[in-house]
Design an enzyme around this catalytic site. Structure first.
Site, PDB file in Angstrom:
ATOM      1  N   HIS A  18     -17.193  -8.397  12.694  1.00 27.29           N
ATOM      2  CA  HIS A  18     -17.781  -9.565  12.022  1.00 27.29           C
ATOM      3  C   HIS A  18     -18.994 -10.078  12.807  1.00 27.29           C
ATOM      4  CE1 HIS A  18     -13.447 -10.262  10.510  1.00 27.29           C
ATOM      5  NE2 HIS A  18     -14.140  -9.905   9.467  1.00 27.29           N
ATOM      6  N   LYS A  43      -2.866 -14.190   1.693  1.00 25.26           N
ATOM      7  CA  LYS A  43      -2.832 -14.051   3.157  1.00 25.26           C
ATOM      8  C   LYS A  43      -2.207 -15.276   3.802  1.00 25.26           C
ATOM      9  CE  LYS A  43      -6.730 -10.938   3.719  1.00 25.26           C
ATOM     10  NZ  LYS A  43      -8.034 -10.722   4.331  1.00 25.26           N
ATOM     11  N   ARG A  92     -17.442  -1.635   5.212  1.00 27.67           N
ATOM     12  CA  ARG A  92     -17.026  -0.729   6.288  1.00 27.67           C
ATOM     13  C   ARG A  92     -16.917   0.701   5.792  1.00 27.67           C
ATOM     14  NH1 ARG A  92     -11.729  -3.688   7.418  1.00 27.67           N
ATOM     15  NH2 ARG A  92     -12.046  -3.886   5.187  1.00 27.67           N
ATOM     16  N   SER A 130      -9.043  -7.446  10.718  1.00 26.73           N
ATOM     17  CA  SER A 130      -8.339  -8.515  11.439  1.00 26.73           C
ATOM     18  C   SER A 130      -6.839  -8.235  11.486  1.00 26.73           C
ATOM     19  CB  SER A 130      -8.614  -9.864  10.760  1.00 26.73           C
ATOM     20  OG  SER A 130      -9.989 -10.129  10.792  1.00 26.73           O
TER      21      SER A 130
HETATM   22  N1  COA Z   1     -15.714  -5.915  10.687  1.00 29.48           N
HETATM   23  C1  COA Z   1     -14.398  -6.005  10.843  1.00 29.48           C
HETATM   24  N2  COA Z   1     -13.553  -6.336   9.859  1.00 29.48           N
HETATM   25  C2  COA Z   1     -14.095  -6.614   8.673  1.00 29.48           C
HETATM   26  C3  COA Z   1     -15.462  -6.530   8.423  1.00 29.48           C
HETATM   27  C4  COA Z   1     -16.297  -6.166   9.497  1.00 29.48           C
HETATM   28  N3  COA Z   1     -17.611  -6.063   9.372  1.00 29.48           N
HETATM   29  N4  COA Z   1     -15.689  -6.856   7.134  1.00 29.48           N
HETATM   30  C5  COA Z   1     -14.498  -7.119   6.596  1.00 29.48           C
HETATM   31  N5  COA Z   1     -13.541  -6.975   7.525  1.00 29.48           N
HETATM   32  C6  COA Z   1     -12.090  -7.130   7.339  1.00 29.48           C
HETATM   33  C7  COA Z   1     -11.616  -8.527   7.439  1.00 29.48           C
HETATM   34  O1  COA Z   1     -11.265  -8.845   8.776  1.00 29.48           O
HETATM   35  C8  COA Z   1     -10.410  -8.528   6.561  1.00 29.48           C
HETATM   36  O2  COA Z   1      -9.321  -8.017   7.287  1.00 29.48           O
HETATM   37  P1  COA Z   1      -7.846  -8.422   6.905  1.00 29.48           P
HETATM   38  O3  COA Z   1      -7.631  -8.077   5.458  1.00 29.48           O
HETATM   39  O4  COA Z   1      -7.086  -7.583   7.818  1.00 29.48           O
HETATM   40  O5  COA Z   1      -7.742  -9.898   7.168  1.00 29.48           O
HETATM   41  C9  COA Z   1     -10.732  -7.499   5.506  1.00 29.48           C
HETATM   42  O6  COA Z   1     -11.778  -6.728   6.036  1.00 29.48           O
HETATM   43  C10 COA Z   1     -11.148  -8.089   4.213  1.00 29.48           C
HETATM   44  O7  COA Z   1     -12.187  -8.975   4.489  1.00 29.48           O
HETATM   45  P2  COA Z   1     -12.737  -9.925   3.379  1.00 29.48           P
HETATM   46  O8  COA Z   1     -12.943  -9.191   2.128  1.00 29.48           O
HETATM   47  O9  COA Z   1     -13.877 -10.662   3.965  1.00 29.48           O
HETATM   48  O10 COA Z   1     -11.526 -10.843   3.069  1.00 29.48           O
HETATM   49  P3  COA Z   1     -11.283 -12.197   3.609  1.00 29.48           P
HETATM   50  O11 COA Z   1      -9.879 -12.522   3.308  1.00 29.48           O
HETATM   51  O12 COA Z   1     -11.662 -12.267   5.052  1.00 29.48           O
HETATM   52  O13 COA Z   1     -12.288 -13.139   2.754  1.00 29.48           O
HETATM   53  C11 COA Z   1     -13.101 -14.303   0.822  1.00 29.48           C
HETATM   54  C12 COA Z   1     -12.274 -13.145   1.355  1.00 29.48           C
HETATM   55  C13 COA Z   1     -12.706 -15.615   1.491  1.00 29.48           C
HETATM   56  C14 COA Z   1     -14.565 -14.062   1.090  1.00 29.48           C
HETATM   57  C15 COA Z   1     -12.845 -14.352  -0.702  1.00 29.48           C
HETATM   58  O14 COA Z   1     -11.476 -14.404  -0.925  1.00 29.48           O
HETATM   59  C16 COA Z   1     -13.508 -15.534  -1.368  1.00 29.48           C
HETATM   60  O15 COA Z   1     -14.693 -15.523  -1.644  1.00 29.48           O
HETATM   61  N6  COA Z   1     -12.727 -16.582  -1.614  1.00 29.48           N
HETATM   62  C17 COA Z   1     -13.207 -17.802  -2.255  1.00 29.48           C
HETATM   63  C18 COA Z   1     -12.738 -17.866  -3.709  1.00 29.48           C
HETATM   64  C19 COA Z   1     -13.788 -17.305  -4.637  1.00 29.48           C
HETATM   65  O16 COA Z   1     -14.951 -17.628  -4.592  1.00 29.48           O
HETATM   66  N7  COA Z   1     -13.329 -16.421  -5.550  1.00 29.48           N
HETATM   67  C20 COA Z   1     -14.220 -15.820  -6.529  1.00 29.48           C
HETATM   68  C21 COA Z   1     -14.875 -14.569  -5.998  1.00 29.48           C
HETATM   69  S1  COA Z   1     -13.845 -13.190  -6.341  1.00 29.48           S
END
Ligand code: COA
Length: 170
Positions: A18, A43, A92, A130
């Site tokens: 990140h 989560k 990724r 994560s």
């Molecule tokens: N390096 C390391 N890990 C990474 C990464 C990177 N560059 N990019 C993503 N990841 C990992 C994250 O750590 C996460 O791991 P985990 O599942 O083990 O926790 C996984 O990839 C998924 O990441 P992400 O897609 O960013 O999920 P998130 O839970 O961290 O975030 C939100 C998701 C919050 C951005 C999304 O749910 C959201 O936008 N929510 C708001 C509601 C909304 O607007 N909804 C409408 C849109 S669909």
């Protein structure tokens, strides 16, 4: 007009993957707001929102145009209320693509004025997530090189607290 980008995620915890995306994004935009989701669907976070904010803030002090904020609700609504016109997402592996594409389309539908910019994760971080880091830490493994040192220390502390707390049978 300043170009403001939002980098959303649950960051439970923030990894070096990140931080890599954030650092590179901070060179492309005037301001980047790291938006830490209080809740992410399906989560149960290990760290509270206050802990996640503190752990991130302690590790981004060298990036003057980055700020860190908690959010709940829609990412596009958060972006709009902060005058941001870009959402940053890290990619990724190919497996991320379908989920990211769906999210991009939904965000575009909700607010066509806000563009999503995808950045490829650094090659050394393609396997990182994560959850995996948390699992390694909970099982006593070494997370050096996966998270910033202070986050590694917090993971070790939280893991040992969890291991010493008797778990209720379900
Ligand atoms: N390096 C390391 N890990 C990474 C990464 C990177 N560059 N990019 C993503 N990841 C990992 C994250 O750590 C996460 O791991 P985990 O599942 O083990 O926790 C996984 O990839 C998924 O990441 P992400 O897609 O960013 O999920 P998130 O839970 O961290 O975030 C939100 C998701 C919050 C951005 C999304 O749910 C959201 O936008 N929510 C708001 C509601 C909304 O607007 N909804 C409408 C849109 S669909």
């Amino acid at each position: 007009m300043a170009k403001v980008a939002v980098y959303p995620g649950s960051f439970d915890p923030m990894t070096l993957g990140h931080l890599d995306i954030l650092t590179r994004a901070s060179k492309l935009f005037d301001r980047v707001i790291m938006a830490v989701a209080q809740q992410s669907s399906g989560k149960r976070p290990l760290f509270t929102i206050e802990e996640r904010l503190r752990l991130i803030r302690d590790n981004v002090t060298h990036l003057p145009n980055v700020s860190v904020e908690a959010f709940s609700g829609l990412t596009v609504a958060f972006a709009q209320s902060h005058q941001a016109s870009v959402i940053i997402r890290g990619l990724r592996a190919v497996s991320d693509f379908e989920y990211e594409f769906k999210m991009y389309q939904m965000n575009m539908h909700l607010n066509p004025e806000i563009e999503t910019v995808f950045m490829m994760a650094g090659p050394e971080y393609h396997f990182l997530s994560s959850s995996m880091v948390k699992e390694v830490a909970l099982l006593g493994g070494d997370v050096t090189g996966l998270v910033p040192p202070s986050i590694g220390e917090s993971l070790a502390k939280t893991s040992s607290q969890m291991l010493s707390t008797p778990q209720k049978d379900t």
